[in-house]
Design an enzyme around this catalytic site. Sequence first.
Site, PDB file in Angstrom:
ATOM      1  CG  ASP A  21      10.735  -6.030   1.902  1.00 34.41           C
ATOM      2  OD1 ASP A  21      11.955  -5.390   1.777  1.00 34.41           O
ATOM      3  OD2 ASP A  21       9.542  -5.612   2.383  1.00 34.41           O
ATOM      4  CG  ASP A  23      12.208  -3.683   7.790  1.00 35.98           C
ATOM      5  OD1 ASP A  23      12.106  -3.603   8.983  1.00 35.98           O
ATOM      6  OD2 ASP A  23      13.172  -3.326   7.239  1.00 35.98           O
ATOM      7  CG  ASP A 183       5.952  -4.747   2.202  1.00 31.73           C
ATOM      8  OD1 ASP A 183       7.256  -4.740   1.779  1.00 31.73           O
ATOM      9  OD2 ASP A 183       5.375  -3.752   3.147  1.00 31.73           O
TER      10      ASP A 183
END
Length: 234
Positions: A21, A23, A183
């Site tokens: 991922d 951001d 995240d």
Amino acid sequence: MPDNMIIHPWSKQPVKALLFDLDGTLVDSAPDIAVALNTLLVEDGLGVLSVSAVRSLIGEGVRRLVEKSYALQNISLKTDVLDQKTHVFESRYAAAIAVHTKPYPGVVQGLRKFKQMGLKAAVVSNKVQYLSDQLLSTLNLVGLLDYVCGARDGMPKKPAPDMLLHTLRQLEVERSEALFIGDSIADVAAAKACELPCCLISGGYTETPIESLGAWKTVLSFDGLWNAISHEGR
């Protein structure tokens, strides 16, 4: 077994690719996103959002980010208005995409290590494709990646598995040879739908403790990623 080898926890095959991922995983982009977002809110006579509040809104793509920022102030935007404000946000964000944004500690060194090991690395992000490309280029991370899959028309975003499956095809890697690192719960859900092991890194853009999200592994920081996903970390 070589010390620098990562073994897939389910297939027991050597891992050939790591998917990340963007951001909240590789970079902390919330400060610059907050600046662009707050310009919209201020122009509409609304209060600004803290960087912490903006972090909690990131993850479902730009349009949803704008929509949720207004919803926090009890405003529901009509489709055409939302489209217009999303376009304005994208333009302003693109004009100052990496003023405060930086890779998290250990990311550059980690990606270099994986590249030296012969592993393929890719980004799979719900951030619009051209913004993903621009940010990674500005931060000089493009050379450490083999592919970037950002949001684009006709492809469902995470938590759907489509972006992950597309990226694996581009890398010519099987699911049994790859891991996904993120995240948030959207990353976990996308990985599960794609049948990929998912490792979550703490400190990203989720208010829910990552230990409760059902990931295969969790780590406190990018620096701890290697030990977590290598055979030594099991």
